[in-house]
Design a protein around this motif. Structure first.
Motif, PDB file in Angstrom:
ATOM      1  N   MET A 125      81.924  55.073  31.820  1.00  0.00           N
ATOM      2  CA  MET A 125      82.298  56.244  31.044  1.00  0.00           C
ATOM      3  C   MET A 125      82.030  57.527  31.834  1.00  0.00           C
ATOM      4  SD  MET A 125      80.904  57.444  27.311  1.00  0.00           S
ATOM      5  CE  MET A 125      79.238  57.659  27.903  1.00  0.00           C
ATOM      6  N   VAL A 126      80.827  57.612  32.425  1.00  0.00           N
ATOM      7  CA  VAL A 126      80.468  58.803  33.195  1.00  0.00           C
ATOM      8  C   VAL A 126      81.406  58.969  34.384  1.00  0.00           C
ATOM      9  CG1 VAL A 126      78.690  59.855  34.640  1.00  0.00           C
ATOM     10  CG2 VAL A 126      78.055  58.807  32.473  1.00  0.00           C
ATOM     11  N   THR A 127      81.707  57.860  35.074  1.00  0.00           N
ATOM     12  CA  THR A 127      82.609  57.911  36.225  1.00  0.00           C
ATOM     13  C   THR A 127      83.987  58.405  35.811  1.00  0.00           C
ATOM     14  OG1 THR A 127      81.435  56.118  37.341  1.00  0.00           O
ATOM     15  CG2 THR A 127      83.681  56.570  38.072  1.00  0.00           C
ATOM     16  N   GLN A 145      68.279  69.071  41.036  1.00  0.00           N
ATOM     17  CA  GLN A 145      68.490  67.835  40.281  1.00  0.00           C
ATOM     18  C   GLN A 145      68.055  66.618  41.102  1.00  0.00           C
ATOM     19  OE1 GLN A 145      69.119  67.523  37.224  1.00  0.00           O
ATOM     20  NE2 GLN A 145      69.638  65.358  37.003  1.00  0.00           N
ATOM     21  N   ARG A 146      68.358  66.652  42.398  1.00  0.00           N
ATOM     22  CA  ARG A 146      67.923  65.559  43.285  1.00  0.00           C
ATOM     23  C   ARG A 146      66.396  65.472  43.315  1.00  0.00           C
ATOM     24  NH1 ARG A 146      68.296  67.114  49.206  1.00  0.00           N
ATOM     25  NH2 ARG A 146      66.336  68.073  48.555  1.00  0.00           N
ATOM     26  N   ASP A 147      65.731  66.625  43.408  1.00  0.00           N
ATOM     27  CA  ASP A 147      64.265  66.635  43.436  1.00  0.00           C
ATOM     28  C   ASP A 147      63.681  66.098  42.132  1.00  0.00           C
ATOM     29  OD1 ASP A 147      64.406  67.699  45.941  1.00  0.00           O
ATOM     30  OD2 ASP A 147      63.949  69.758  45.332  1.00  0.00           O
ATOM     31  N   TYR A 148      64.340  66.393  41.015  1.00  0.00           N
ATOM     32  CA  TYR A 148      63.894  65.886  39.714  1.00  0.00           C
ATOM     33  C   TYR A 148      64.011  64.363  39.680  1.00  0.00           C
ATOM     34  CZ  TYR A 148      64.152  64.810  34.699  1.00  0.00           C
ATOM     35  OH  TYR A 148      63.964  64.266  33.453  1.00  0.00           O
ATOM     36  N   MET A 149      65.124  63.841  40.184  1.00  0.00           N
ATOM     37  CA  MET A 149      65.335  62.394  40.199  1.00  0.00           C
ATOM     38  C   MET A 149      64.307  61.702  41.103  1.00  0.00           C
ATOM     39  SD  MET A 149      69.500  62.547  40.381  1.00  0.00           S
ATOM     40  CE  MET A 149      69.796  60.787  40.517  1.00  0.00           C
ATOM     41  N   MET A 150      64.001  62.325  42.231  1.00  0.00           N
ATOM     42  CA  MET A 150      63.023  61.738  43.147  1.00  0.00           C
ATOM     43  C   MET A 150      61.609  61.861  42.593  1.00  0.00           C
ATOM     44  SD  MET A 150      64.582  62.646  46.922  1.00  0.00           S
ATOM     45  CE  MET A 150      63.487  61.499  47.744  1.00  0.00           C
ATOM     46  N   GLU A 184      74.212  62.679  46.082  1.00  0.00           N
ATOM     47  CA  GLU A 184      75.502  62.276  45.512  1.00  0.00           C
ATOM     48  C   GLU A 184      75.360  61.962  44.026  1.00  0.00           C
ATOM     49  OE1 GLU A 184      76.760  58.978  47.849  1.00  0.00           O
ATOM     50  OE2 GLU A 184      77.144  60.175  49.653  1.00  0.00           O
ATOM     51  N   ALA A 185      74.286  61.243  43.685  1.00  0.00           N
ATOM     52  CA  ALA A 185      74.050  60.893  42.281  1.00  0.00           C
ATOM     53  C   ALA A 185      73.764  62.142  41.452  1.00  0.00           C
ATOM     54  CB  ALA A 185      72.884  59.911  42.169  1.00  0.00           C
ATOM     55  N   ALA A 186      73.040  63.098  42.050  1.00  0.00           N
ATOM     56  CA  ALA A 186      72.700  64.343  41.345  1.00  0.00           C
ATOM     57  C   ALA A 186      73.956  65.153  41.058  1.00  0.00           C
ATOM     58  CB  ALA A 186      71.721  65.165  42.185  1.00  0.00           C
ATOM     59  N   GLU A 187      74.883  65.214  42.024  1.00  0.00           N
ATOM     60  CA  GLU A 187      76.127  65.963  41.830  1.00  0.00           C
ATOM     61  C   GLU A 187      76.956  65.341  40.707  1.00  0.00           C
ATOM     62  OE1 GLU A 187      79.914  67.744  44.386  1.00  0.00           O
ATOM     63  OE2 GLU A 187      78.490  66.366  45.330  1.00  0.00           O
ATOM     64  N   LYS A 188      77.042  64.018  40.718  1.00  0.00           N
ATOM     65  CA  LYS A 188      77.786  63.315  39.672  1.00  0.00           C
ATOM     66  C   LYS A 188      77.146  63.570  38.309  1.00  0.00           C
ATOM     67  CE  LYS A 188      79.016  58.621  38.170  1.00  0.00           C
ATOM     68  NZ  LYS A 188      78.964  57.180  38.503  1.00  0.00           N
TER      69      LYS A 188
END
Length: 281
Positions: A125-127, A145-150, A184-188
């Motif tokens: 759905m997200v894709t 966002q990347r830093d939050y995920m890490m 890449e995941a953060a941008e998506k």
């Protein structure tokens, strides 16, 4: 086998490659290539040095193609014993009979399968929602966002008594590759957040302060931290808004699933999603 080990390269300790009372299953290479082979044949209380050759494509930066020396001490040997499937086993797990235990296992497996299918549909759905959108995002926003995920990954690893070095080795990644993957995941995720924001505006879906409080308490319990301390950490890193976005995304996904008919794979789901937006301006 329970071992202590310390890895050195050119006489210097390798960061993240020193452990005490580390449990490993002999015969499975869950550490460096050839490590369990080096342990095979050792006796309890024995200490030895072993040369470990890392392949040229090894995921941990700095060890590719190198030979490291590991000092290994075998502390203990344990045998894995599989219990008999009988009434005693059922009672040990709090069930009246083996039939009741088997029924619960069947229910759990069914639930896991349903959750796996839901996750697959969420990813799809997200894709689909993100695909085809031309949204330019500031690099600073993607980095945050990347830093939050890490940050979340680090906490999850700490909760499992693992380190980032362990994670990189297990997944054959370098730190640079991990950052690239998470960027890449953060941008998506950010693009999906903007689309979800429009859905939340249309449907009046909001994140209340109580939602944030409850989420921090759940995370604190999972990470074995004090909730107030965890909140301060998130605030200091400027990550509270990211947490709110996480909560909002889950609320919207739950909303979409509640309106979509998910009885079969594929078309019924997307037909249900389409109906939610029919006639909306």
């Amino acid at each position: 086998a329970v071992v202590d080990f310390e890895g050195t390269l050119d006489g210097r300790p390798i960061k993240g490659w020193s452990k005490k009372n580390y449990s490993l299953e002999v015969g499975k290479e869950n550490l460096a290539p050839g490590f369990t082979q080096a342990v095979t044949g050792m006796k309890k209380g024995e200490t030895k040095n072993a040369d470990i050759q890392f392949p040229a494509d090894y995921g941990f930066h700095g060890l590719q193609g190198k030979t490291a020396v590991f000092k290994i001490a075998l502390k203990d040997l344990k045998e894995r014993k599989v219990p008999a499937v009988d009434e005693k086993l059922a009672k040990d797990f709090g069930f009246d009979s083996i039939a009741a235990l088997k029924e619960r296992i069947k229910e759990e497996l069914k639930l896991q399968k349903e959750q796996g299918e839901k996750k697959r549909l969420i990813d799809e759905m997200v894709t689909r929602l993100v695909k085809g959108t031309s949204i330019d995002l500031p690099s600073t926003l993607i980095e945050r966002q990347r830093d939050y995920m890490m940050y979340k990954l680090n906490n999850e690893l700490a909760n499992k008594n693992a380190t980032m070095e362990d994670y990189l080795k297990a997944n054959k990644l370098t730190e640079e590759k991990l950052k690239e993957k998470y960027s890449e995941a953060a941008e998506k995720q950010l693009k999906a957040t903007l689309i979800f924001a429009e859905i939340s505006n249309r449907e009046g879906i909001k994140v209340e302060d109580e939602d944030v409080k409850n989420e921090i308490e759940k995370l604190a319990y999972a990470y074995r931290q004090d909730p107030l301390k965890l909140r301060r950490q998130l605030e200091q890193r400027g990550l509270i808004d990211n947490l709110r976005e996480d909560i909002l995304e889950r609320k919207i996904i739950d909303f979409l699933f509640s309106g979509a008919k998910i009885e079969e794979r594929g078309k019924p789901f997307w037909a249900g999603i389409g109906k939610l937006f029919a006639g909306k301006k």
